[in-house]
Every structure is written in C-alpha cells, then in structure tokens.
Motif scaffolding. Sequence first.
Motif, PDB file in Angstrom:
ATOM      1  N   PHE A 174      22.558  -6.615 -15.592  1.00 62.58           N
ATOM      2  CA  PHE A 174      22.231  -7.990 -15.948  1.00 62.58           C
ATOM      3  C   PHE A 174      20.865  -8.163 -16.603  1.00 62.58           C
ATOM      4  O   PHE A 174      20.598  -9.222 -17.185  1.00 62.58           O
ATOM      5  N   GLY A 175      20.029  -7.152 -16.541  1.00 60.58           N
ATOM      6  CA  GLY A 175      18.695  -7.301 -17.120  1.00 60.58           C
ATOM      7  C   GLY A 175      18.402  -6.416 -18.312  1.00 60.58           C
ATOM      8  O   GLY A 175      17.458  -6.673 -19.056  1.00 60.58           O
ATOM      9  N   PHE A 176      19.212  -5.382 -18.493  1.00 61.59           N
ATOM     10  CA  PHE A 176      18.886  -4.435 -19.549  1.00 61.59           C
ATOM     11  C   PHE A 176      20.102  -4.127 -20.417  1.00 61.59           C
ATOM     12  O   PHE A 176      20.283  -3.021 -20.892  1.00 61.59           O
ATOM     13  N   SER A 177      20.917  -5.155 -20.624  1.00 60.31           N
ATOM     14  CA  SER A 177      22.084  -5.036 -21.500  1.00 60.31           C
ATOM     15  C   SER A 177      21.736  -5.657 -22.853  1.00 60.31           C
ATOM     16  O   SER A 177      20.596  -6.048 -23.087  1.00 60.31           O
ATOM     17  N   SER A 178      22.716  -5.792 -23.719  1.00 61.46           N
ATOM     18  CA  SER A 178      22.460  -6.394 -25.034  1.00 61.46           C
ATOM     19  C   SER A 178      22.175  -7.895 -24.922  1.00 61.46           C
ATOM     20  O   SER A 178      21.573  -8.475 -25.810  1.00 61.46           O
ATOM     21  N   THR A 179      22.595  -8.525 -23.836  1.00 62.90           N
ATOM     22  CA  THR A 179      22.285  -9.944 -23.590  1.00 62.90           C
ATOM     23  C   THR A 179      21.706 -10.088 -22.177  1.00 62.90           C
ATOM     24  O   THR A 179      22.393 -10.534 -21.248  1.00 62.90           O
ATOM     25  N   PRO A 180      20.438  -9.723 -22.005  1.00 59.60           N
ATOM     26  CA  PRO A 180      19.837  -9.745 -20.664  1.00 59.60           C
ATOM     27  C   PRO A 180      19.741 -11.162 -20.102  1.00 59.60           C
ATOM     28  O   PRO A 180      19.477 -12.117 -20.836  1.00 59.60           O
ATOM     29  N   LEU A 181      19.975 -11.275 -18.800  1.00 54.68           N
ATOM     30  CA  LEU A 181      19.891 -12.565 -18.124  1.00 54.68           C
ATOM     31  C   LEU A 181      18.526 -12.816 -17.507  1.00 54.68           C
ATOM     32  O   LEU A 181      18.255 -13.909 -17.025  1.00 54.68           O
ATOM     33  N   PHE A 182      17.678 -11.801 -17.506  1.00 54.77           N
ATOM     34  CA  PHE A 182      16.319 -11.971 -17.004  1.00 54.77           C
ATOM     35  C   PHE A 182      15.384 -10.998 -17.708  1.00 54.77           C
ATOM     36  O   PHE A 182      15.821 -10.053 -18.348  1.00 54.77           O
ATOM     37  N   GLU A 183      14.107 -11.284 -17.578  1.00 55.92           N
ATOM     38  CA  GLU A 183      13.039 -10.428 -18.116  1.00 55.92           C
ATOM     39  C   GLU A 183      12.143 -10.033 -16.952  1.00 55.92           C
ATOM     40  O   GLU A 183      12.088 -10.729 -15.937  1.00 55.92           O
ATOM     41  N   THR A 184      11.425  -8.938 -17.117  1.00 58.56           N
ATOM     42  CA  THR A 184      10.459  -8.547 -16.100  1.00 58.56           C
ATOM     43  C   THR A 184       9.148  -8.120 -16.746  1.00 58.56           C
ATOM     44  O   THR A 184       9.127  -7.595 -17.857  1.00 58.56           O
ATOM     45  N   LEU A 185       8.087  -8.361 -16.021  1.00 59.31           N
ATOM     46  CA  LEU A 185       6.789  -7.784 -16.337  1.00 59.31           C
ATOM     47  C   LEU A 185       6.361  -7.012 -15.104  1.00 59.31           C
ATOM     48  O   LEU A 185       6.595  -7.460 -13.974  1.00 59.31           O
ATOM     49  N   LEU A 186       5.765  -5.860 -15.327  1.00 51.33           N
ATOM     50  CA  LEU A 186       5.276  -5.043 -14.225  1.00 51.33           C
ATOM     51  C   LEU A 186       3.763  -4.896 -14.322  1.00 51.33           C
ATOM     52  O   LEU A 186       3.220  -4.701 -15.411  1.00 51.33           O
ATOM     53  N   ALA A 187       3.121  -4.978 -13.174  1.00 49.09           N
ATOM     54  CA  ALA A 187       1.706  -4.653 -13.065  1.00 49.09           C
ATOM     55  C   ALA A 187       1.655  -3.193 -12.614  1.00 49.09           C
ATOM     56  O   ALA A 187       2.284  -2.828 -11.624  1.00 49.09           O
ATOM     57  N   LYS A 188       0.908  -2.396 -13.375  1.00 47.08           N
ATOM     58  CA  LYS A 188       0.833  -0.965 -13.054  1.00 47.08           C
ATOM     59  C   LYS A 188      -0.616  -0.545 -12.848  1.00 47.08           C
ATOM     60  O   LYS A 188      -1.509  -0.950 -13.588  1.00 47.08           O
ATOM     61  N   HIS A 189      -0.793   0.276 -11.830  1.00 45.54           N
ATOM     62  CA  HIS A 189      -2.096   0.871 -11.529  1.00 45.54           C
ATOM     63  C   HIS A 189      -1.873   2.372 -11.406  1.00 45.54           C
ATOM     64  O   HIS A 189      -1.021   2.818 -10.625  1.00 45.54           O
ATOM     65  N   ASN A 190      -2.618   3.142 -12.201  1.00 45.19           N
ATOM     66  CA  ASN A 190      -2.442   4.607 -12.232  1.00 45.19           C
ATOM     67  C   ASN A 190      -0.974   4.977 -12.445  1.00 45.19           C
ATOM     68  O   ASN A 190      -0.438   5.852 -11.782  1.00 45.19           O
ATOM     69  N   ASN A 191      -0.322   4.248 -13.318  1.00 38.55           N
ATOM     70  CA  ASN A 191       1.075   4.482 -13.697  1.00 38.55           C
ATOM     71  C   ASN A 191       2.084   4.156 -12.589  1.00 38.55           C
ATOM     72  O   ASN A 191       3.251   4.493 -12.702  1.00 38.55           O
TER      73      ASN A 191
END
Length: 164
Positions: free
Chosen positions: A46-63
């Motif tokens: 549902f999030g990483f198809s050709s028509t995603p239903l949501f988006e995400t942002l990630l906070a990363k520290h030391n990868n």
Amino acid sequence: MKHPNVTIQPGNKNDVDDIHRLLAALAKETGFQDKMISTPTNLIKFGFSSTPLFETLLAKHNNNSIGLCLYFFTFSSWLGSPGIYIQDLFVEEKYRKFGIGEQLLIKTAQLNEAEEITHIRLTVDENNKKAQDFYRKIGFQYQSKERTLHIKKEKLIKLTGKIS
C-alpha cells in the motif's frame, strides 16, 4: 547524549522493516500493540506500489532509522484545499528532546509545498499527554467540536454486503 546529527529523508521499499519496527514501537509505547496487525508486506503493497496510499519520512542517525512520519493527502471540501493527514509520528525515546519530531513535521510540509497544502491534521490518543503537549507547543489546536468515528471491515461487510 549530545545533539545527534540527524538526516530526514523519504522512506523507500528498502526501509520497510525499519518503518514497521518504528510503527510497532509506537503501538507498544501507546499500549496498542495488540491492535497492530500490519506487516511489512502490507506496507510494501500500500505504500510502495505504483499508486501509493501513504508517504513516509524517516529520521536517521548514523544510518539507523530513529523516527518516522507516515502521512497521506486529504482534501477539505470546506476549505477548498488539499491538506496532509499525519497518521503516525514517532521518535525513539532516547532521541526525543532534540526537535526531531518537529523536524519531521517541517520537512513533511516543505516537501509537499507544490501540492498547495493549507493544513495538517492528526489525532492523538486521549491518554497521550506528552504528544498532546508537543503538538500544542508547535501550534496545533484541539478541535473540540469534532469527533473521529471509525467503522471496521466486519461492519462494512454488513453495511455493503461485501468488501474486497
């Protein structure tokens, strides 16, 4: 801990295990781990198809993914404009107090300026006083005249006769 060097970036299919882990941590922290039935497979579908239903942002520290914002677009018929609904915002406890949650919200708005969003909405569990204080501190206002209603699949099937 001194202020960590954190990057904020869109999540991708390779981040699904981290996204799921952070969502599970949020569910556990809020006492709703028994309600979380989502799997990494659901997130990919549902999030990483050709028509995603949501988006995400990630906070990363030391990868390492230490926080996330999972959101989707909405439209206000009364305002006549698009907005964003934050479904989940979470930062691991040891990384709180560094403004990472606020950075995730700011980056979400910045990345979507071209969509002409005019508002951001979210809900907070009534017992999560820390989150309520956080959101109020940065400018969110409680909408006392609104009540969120929810209908589950079983009731939808009863209402419609079927649902795929």
